[in-house]
Design a protein around this motif. Structure first.
Motif, PDB file in Angstrom:
ATOM      1  N   ARG A  86      37.238  36.109  48.364  1.00  0.00           N
ATOM      2  CA  ARG A  86      36.965  35.950  46.830  1.00  0.00           C
ATOM      3  C   ARG A  86      35.994  36.948  46.063  1.00  0.00           C
ATOM      4  NH1 ARG A  86      35.266  30.163  44.591  1.00  0.00           N
ATOM      5  NH2 ARG A  86      37.374  29.983  44.938  1.00  0.00           N
ATOM      6  N   TYR A 100      30.326  30.414  41.972  1.00  0.00           N
ATOM      7  CA  TYR A 100      31.828  30.678  42.480  1.00  0.00           C
ATOM      8  C   TYR A 100      31.673  31.515  44.013  1.00  0.00           C
ATOM      9  CZ  TYR A 100      33.402  29.628  38.014  1.00  0.00           C
ATOM     10  OH  TYR A 100      33.574  28.856  36.826  1.00  0.00           O
ATOM     11  N   CYS A 159      40.862  43.498  45.447  1.00  0.00           N
ATOM     12  CA  CYS A 159      41.693  42.578  46.537  1.00  0.00           C
ATOM     13  C   CYS A 159      42.668  43.597  46.939  1.00  0.00           C
ATOM     14  CB  CYS A 159      42.400  41.579  45.750  1.00  0.00           C
ATOM     15  SG  CYS A 159      41.068  40.371  45.322  1.00  0.00           S
ATOM     16  N   PRO A 199      31.131  34.679  45.496  1.00  0.00           N
ATOM     17  CA  PRO A 199      31.882  35.543  45.789  1.00  0.00           C
ATOM     18  C   PRO A 199      31.606  36.378  47.034  1.00  0.00           C
ATOM     19  CG  PRO A 199      30.565  36.224  44.035  1.00  0.00           C
ATOM     20  CD  PRO A 199      30.401  34.768  44.133  1.00  0.00           C
ATOM     21  N   VAL A 256      40.524  32.242  39.606  1.00  0.00           N
ATOM     22  CA  VAL A 256      39.413  31.107  39.717  1.00  0.00           C
ATOM     23  C   VAL A 256      38.805  31.027  38.548  1.00  0.00           C
ATOM     24  CG1 VAL A 256      37.460  30.269  41.035  1.00  0.00           C
ATOM     25  CG2 VAL A 256      39.290  31.807  42.169  1.00  0.00           C
ATOM     26  N   ASP A 300      40.664  34.799  43.997  1.00  0.00           N
ATOM     27  CA  ASP A 300      41.057  34.665  45.584  1.00  0.00           C
ATOM     28  C   ASP A 300      42.066  35.510  45.698  1.00  0.00           C
ATOM     29  OD1 ASP A 300      38.549  33.121  45.762  1.00  0.00           O
ATOM     30  OD2 ASP A 300      39.887  31.337  45.591  1.00  0.00           O
ATOM     31  N   SER A 301      42.049  36.224  46.974  1.00  0.00           N
ATOM     32  CA  SER A 301      43.096  36.989  47.518  1.00  0.00           C
ATOM     33  C   SER A 301      43.880  36.045  48.386  1.00  0.00           C
ATOM     34  CB  SER A 301      42.813  38.271  47.950  1.00  0.00           C
ATOM     35  OG  SER A 301      41.760  38.145  49.076  1.00  0.00           O
TER      36      SER A 301
END
Length: 192
Positions: free
Chosen positions: A2, A60, A153, A62, A29, A19-20
């Motif tokens: 994330r 979130y 990503c 990350p 997201v 999100d990868s």
């Protein structure tokens, strides 16, 4: 993984989380913009950006925060504000032990459009397509934040391989230099 992307700015600071997935798959997201009034004291504007970034990080969670690196701007005041906004976001991430990676605008544009000098409209169009969004993120700061997250990503695996290769090369260089020193010491000891 994330990733939270941040397009720093004092007036508008774009935030985006993706999100990868497998390969180049990236799923959206969240996206938004933190706005601060221009008539507010600089410290208060930075505080608002920091608090919003912290709220996003807490919500979130990350794995990494990707921030646009201030590369070069003609307006020094704008560049300073951008750098300060990016700095408070990086600090908020560091307080949470979240790694921060900086990417230049041209790196991000090249990653998402294939053209390092692409315009904002092209970046927005590509992010809308890549993330399969129904509508384009607005303003451009929001699209740029998502572009930063997507670019990270896609670039992270390559950056990790480069870092591993550099570490391996450095270790080989150290071993080689140690061997040379040992050989020189042996020659010196043998010559006495």
């Amino acid at each position: 993984m994330r990733v939270m992307g941040v397009d720093p700015g004092l007036t508008r600071c774009g935030l985006g989380v993706v999100d990868s997935g497998r390969g180049r798959e990236v799923l959206p997201v969240a996206v938004g913009v933190v706005r601060t009034p221009t008539d507010l004291d600089l410290a208060q504007r930075l505080l608002r950006i920091s608090e919003s970034a912290e709220e996003w990080m807490d919500r979130y969670r990350p794995d990494v925060v990707a921030v646009e690196r201030v590369f070069a701007q003609h307006n020094v005041r704008t560049a300073m504000g951008t750098a300060q906004a990016g700095g408070v976001v990086a600090l908020a991430a560091a307080r949470r032990s979240i790694p921060v990676m900086f990417h230049t605008p041209s790196e991000v544009k090249a990653a998402v459009t294939g053209n390092g000098s692409a315009g904002k409209k092209q970046v927005t169009a590509m992010i809308t397509r890549i993330l399969e969004l129904e509508t384009a993120p607005k303003p451009a700061d929001a699209a740029d934040a998502l572009a930063l997250a997507v670019a990270h990503c896609w670039r992270a695996p390559m950056l990790a391989r480069l870092a591993a290769a550099e570490a391996m090369a450095a270790a080989q260089k150290r071993r080689y230099e140690e061997r040379l020193r040992a050989q020189a010491a042996a020659r010196k000891a043998g010559g006495q």
